[in-house]
Design a protein around this motif. Structure first.
Motif, PDB file in Angstrom:
ATOM      1  N   UNK A 106     -32.297 -23.191 -14.249  1.00 20.65           N
ATOM      2  CA  UNK A 106     -31.720 -22.141 -13.689  1.00 20.65           C
ATOM      3  C   UNK A 106     -32.277 -22.089 -12.289  1.00 20.65           C
ATOM      4  N   UNK A 107     -31.168 -21.541 -11.453  1.00 18.79           N
ATOM      5  CA  UNK A 107     -31.569 -21.287 -10.049  1.00 18.79           C
ATOM      6  C   UNK A 107     -31.437 -19.850  -9.576  1.00 18.79           C
ATOM      7  N   UNK A 108     -32.395 -18.997  -9.487  1.00 14.75           N
ATOM      8  CA  UNK A 108     -32.334 -17.814  -9.454  1.00 14.75           C
ATOM      9  C   UNK A 108     -32.458 -17.157  -7.896  1.00 14.75           C
ATOM     10  N   UNK A 109     -31.868 -16.330  -7.589  1.00  9.43           N
ATOM     11  CA  UNK A 109     -32.248 -15.957  -6.130  1.00  9.43           C
ATOM     12  C   UNK A 109     -33.678 -15.139  -6.101  1.00  9.43           C
TER      13      UNK A 109
ATOM     14  N   UNK B 106     -30.736 -23.049  -4.665  1.00 10.96           N
ATOM     15  CA  UNK B 106     -30.145 -22.274  -3.867  1.00 10.96           C
ATOM     16  C   UNK B 106     -29.604 -20.946  -4.280  1.00 10.96           C
ATOM     17  N   UNK B 107     -30.340 -20.519  -5.544  1.00  9.17           N
ATOM     18  CA  UNK B 107     -29.842 -19.187  -5.785  1.00  9.17           C
ATOM     19  C   UNK B 107     -28.513 -19.039  -6.811  1.00  9.17           C
ATOM     20  N   UNK B 108     -27.909 -19.992  -7.120  1.00  6.14           N
ATOM     21  CA  UNK B 108     -26.695 -20.106  -7.527  1.00  6.14           C
ATOM     22  C   UNK B 108     -26.614 -18.799  -8.929  1.00  6.14           C
ATOM     23  N   UNK B 109     -27.591 -18.771  -9.704  1.00  6.94           N
ATOM     24  CA  UNK B 109     -27.567 -17.792 -10.756  1.00  6.94           C
ATOM     25  C   UNK B 109     -27.891 -16.395 -10.481  1.00  6.94           C
ATOM     26  N   UNK B 110     -28.208 -16.065  -9.013  1.00 10.48           N
ATOM     27  CA  UNK B 110     -28.231 -14.773  -8.644  1.00 10.48           C
ATOM     28  C   UNK B 110     -29.725 -14.300  -8.859  1.00 10.48           C
ATOM     29  N   UNK B 111     -29.701 -12.827  -9.081  1.00 13.01           N
ATOM     30  CA  UNK B 111     -30.707 -12.112  -9.360  1.00 13.01           C
ATOM     31  C   UNK B 111     -30.821 -11.802 -10.957  1.00 13.01           C
ATOM     32  N   UNK B 112     -31.984 -11.796 -11.274  1.00 15.64           N
ATOM     33  CA  UNK B 112     -32.112 -11.722 -12.871  1.00 15.64           C
ATOM     34  C   UNK B 112     -33.255 -10.848 -12.860  1.00 15.64           C
TER      35      UNK B 112
END
Length: 95
Positions: A43-46, A18-24
């Motif tokens: 980890x769930x990245x956008x 779901x992208x909960x960890x945002x952009x990295x």
């Protein structure tokens, strides 16, 4: 060395998170927090970019690293689990 770029927009959320960890953006040696011989790091990245010469890993031995990337993955560096296998008593593994 050529990089890897894949756009996964519109993919199934169960598979790509779901992208909960945002952009990295990983620009250097980056160990994600992990517990010694602990559970898998998830980890769930956008979007995730690992720059050339950069390495994404975990801080301690653990049961694995699972990266979900919902959008754009740009892999120009490394994802490494070298020397990070957990010690499991009686398991015969202590890499």
């Amino acid at each position: 060395m050529p990089g890897f770029t894949k756009n996964l927009r519109g993919a199934v959320s169960d598979l790509f998170g779901l992208g909960a960890d945002g952009d990295a953006v990983i620009t250097g040696f980056t160990p994600l927090p992990s517990m010694e011989n602990g559970e898998m790091v998830v980890k769930e990245y956008t979007n995730l970019t690992i720059n050339y010469g950069a390495t994404l890993t975990v801080s301690n031995r653990c049961k694995g690293l699972l990266l979900h990337v919902r959008g754009l993955l740009s892999l120009n560096g490394d994802i490494s689990m070298t020397g990070k296998a957990p010690y499991i008593p009686g398991g015969g593994s202590d890499l």
